[in-house]
Design an enzyme around this catalytic site. Structure first.
Site, short mmCIF file in Angstrom:
data_model
loop_
_atom_site.label_atom_id
_atom_site.label_comp_id
_atom_site.label_asym_id
_atom_site.label_seq_id
_atom_site.Cartn_x
_atom_site.Cartn_y
_atom_site.Cartn_z
N GLU A 1 -5.91 3.58 -0.82
CA GLU A 1 -5.16 3.28 0.57
C GLU A 1 -3.10 3.44 -0.21
OE1 GLU A 1 -3.90 0.74 3.94
OE2 GLU A 1 -6.21 1.21 2.81
N ASP B 1 -10.19 13.09 7.51
CA ASP B 1 -11.71 12.92 7.14
C ASP B 1 -12.66 11.65 8.13
OD1 ASP B 1 -14.18 13.57 6.65
OD2 ASP B 1 -13.37 13.97 5.05
N GLY C 1 1.23 1.67 8.41
CA GLY C 1 2.18 2.41 9.49
C GLY C 1 3.27 1.69 8.97
#
Length: 271
Positions: A183, A135, A160
């Protein structure tokens, strides 16, 4: 792929791999395989997620071999390594990239039927499987592994990792729902069918407490768990005054029909 792996490991082990037509050809073969999903930064083998360190080596090699180049036109110009340009999709790829400022790097695998709502970003080495929705304002970080039919809500950050080579990336397994502004970072694994409510923050040391059993998980959300933000009880300070509470995540229940009704994907959107 064994020959490709050997070539990548050989080039990476060199102190400074030189940019040449031969090394660029090897890297191009590597990047094409990564974009096609034929190789992955991590994959499930014998029921366990394993890191493919040589794939991370290949990505880092690409940064070493790359030279800065300009892309775009007019006011929308960018300067980045020429080894990792933006991906261009065609209708035949089956990926919906809705207009409005999204970007996906070469070296990221995005499966058919994935939907990308603007603006969002998928970094190199990421793997996004079928039927997943990314999204608006969401980030899928380098080497993150996202399963099938996952809903990554608005403003979510999926962390990442490229270094250290053995570090596990964030993994979100099939049929998960990640609520808005959440998160997930530092190699956390969100197991199949789990649901994170809005604003859940998970790192490698975040305690995830099951409210019913008292069991505590770290670095992993169990299958079909429904997780909300929470706090741990405060400890008293040395002077006897109440101390500050610390953040945690709380498993309030397992996924039930009511939860499924709120978080299930809409198949009409994915046709």
């Amino acid at each position: 792929m064994e020959r490709l792996r050997q070539e990548i490991e050989r080039l990476f082990s060199a102190a400074h791999a030189q940019r040449s037509p031969a090394t660029l050809a090897i890297f191009q073969q590597f990047r094409d395989a990564l974009s096609a999903g034929k190789i992955r930064a991590a994959e499930k083998r014998d029921g366990q997620w394993r890191v493919n360190a040589w794939v991370k080596q290949g990505i880092l090699l690409g940064f070493q071999l790359g030279e800065l180049s300009e892309t775009g036109t007019g006011a929308l110009t960018f300067v980045d390594k020429d080894t990792f340009p933006p991906r261009n999709f065609r209708a035949g790829d089956g990926v919906r990239v809705v207009p409005g400022g999204s970007a996906i790097r070469e070296g990221a695998y995005v499966a058919p039927s994935v939907i990308c709502m603007p603006p969002m970003y998928i970094n190199v080495g990421a793997y996004v499987d079928e039927g997943t929705l990314i999204d608006s304002h969401a980030l899928v970080g380098s080497c993150a592994q996202i399963g099938k039919r996952v809903h990554i809500s608005g403003g979510v950050g999926i962390g990442g990792v490229l270094e250290p080579l053995q570090a596990e990336p964030v993994i979100v397994e099939d049929d998960c729902f990640i609520g808005a502004r959440s998160e997930v970072a530092e190699g956390v694994i969100v197991r199949k069918g789990a649901v994170l409510a809005m604003g859940v923050f998970l790192g490698a040391s975040t305690k995830i407490v099951d409210r019913d059993t008292g069991e505590t998980f770290v670095g992993e959300v169990p299958e079909y768990a429904v997780v909300v933000p929470g706090t741990l009880p405060a400890r008293s300070l040395k002077n006897g005054q109440p101390g500050p509470s610390t953040a945690c995540a709380v498993i309030v229940k397992r996924v039930d029909e009511r939860t499924r009704a709120k978080t299930s994907i809409n198949e009409l959107l994915r046709d």
